[in-house]
Design a protein around this motif. Sequence first.
Motif, short mmCIF file in Angstrom:
data_model
loop_
_atom_site.label_atom_id
_atom_site.label_comp_id
_atom_site.label_asym_id
_atom_site.label_seq_id
_atom_site.Cartn_x
_atom_site.Cartn_y
_atom_site.Cartn_z
N ASP A 85 -4.00 7.85 -1.70
CA ASP A 85 -4.39 6.73 -0.60
C ASP A 85 -5.55 6.02 -0.72
N HIS B 45 2.44 7.52 5.08
CA HIS B 45 1.51 8.13 5.74
C HIS B 45 0.74 7.34 6.55
N ASP B 46 0.96 6.01 6.35
CA ASP B 46 0.35 4.93 7.44
C ASP B 46 1.50 4.47 8.27
N HIS C 220 0.97 -1.18 0.06
CA HIS C 220 0.18 -0.24 0.09
C HIS C 220 0.78 1.37 -0.02
FE LIG Z 1 -3.37 4.49 3.58
#
Ligand SMILES: [Fe+2]
Length: 188
Positions: free
Chosen positions: A125, A52-53, A26
């Motif tokens: 995203d 971002h994660d 991802h």
């Molecule tokens: Fe994400």
Amino acid sequence: MDNIDCAKKEIRAVIAGSRVPEDPRHADNTLEWLLCLEPDAGDALQLAALAHDIDRAIEEIKVRRADFDDYDAFKAAHARNGVEILRSILIQCDVEGDIVDEACRLVEVHEVGGDPRSDLLKDADSISYFDVNLPLYYQREGWAETKRRSSWGYRRLSARAKKLVDKICYQDETLMQLLREVIHEGIH
Ligand SMILES: [Fe+2]
């Protein structure tokens, strides 16, 4: 290796340790979608897309869904926690201050957007969730939770991103049915 490559390598190394199986794919897939939507995306946006994660990758400090009644409050805490991890990586790699600040700002608002750059990240995203996360999310969480998560993700897509998600196909007919329902309910 320059500072940005150092940071990307370090971010990928941290995310490789995530217990969430879809996380490494991802992260890179969000970066790919970002560059598809905006080929000239700069270093701060690219770093934010990858990282971002990052919060989910570190078990000891990751924010847990079960601790929050509200899904949006959980997502905001997840974003803020990710910022702290990213900032220390960027400083460690000696990334320029302006890029550090902008990458961290983008991660902090990646769930909500609000300006052209963070809206791009939010779209990349969200598209990537449908592109690579959804099948694995479904295996773990089942129909009802995957449909809730997918409807939440679909609603936050821009019109341009919705068109891209509308074209996604899964091999599994159950997943195709789920996506069709999400799209149908997202339009009506
Ligand atoms: Fe994400």
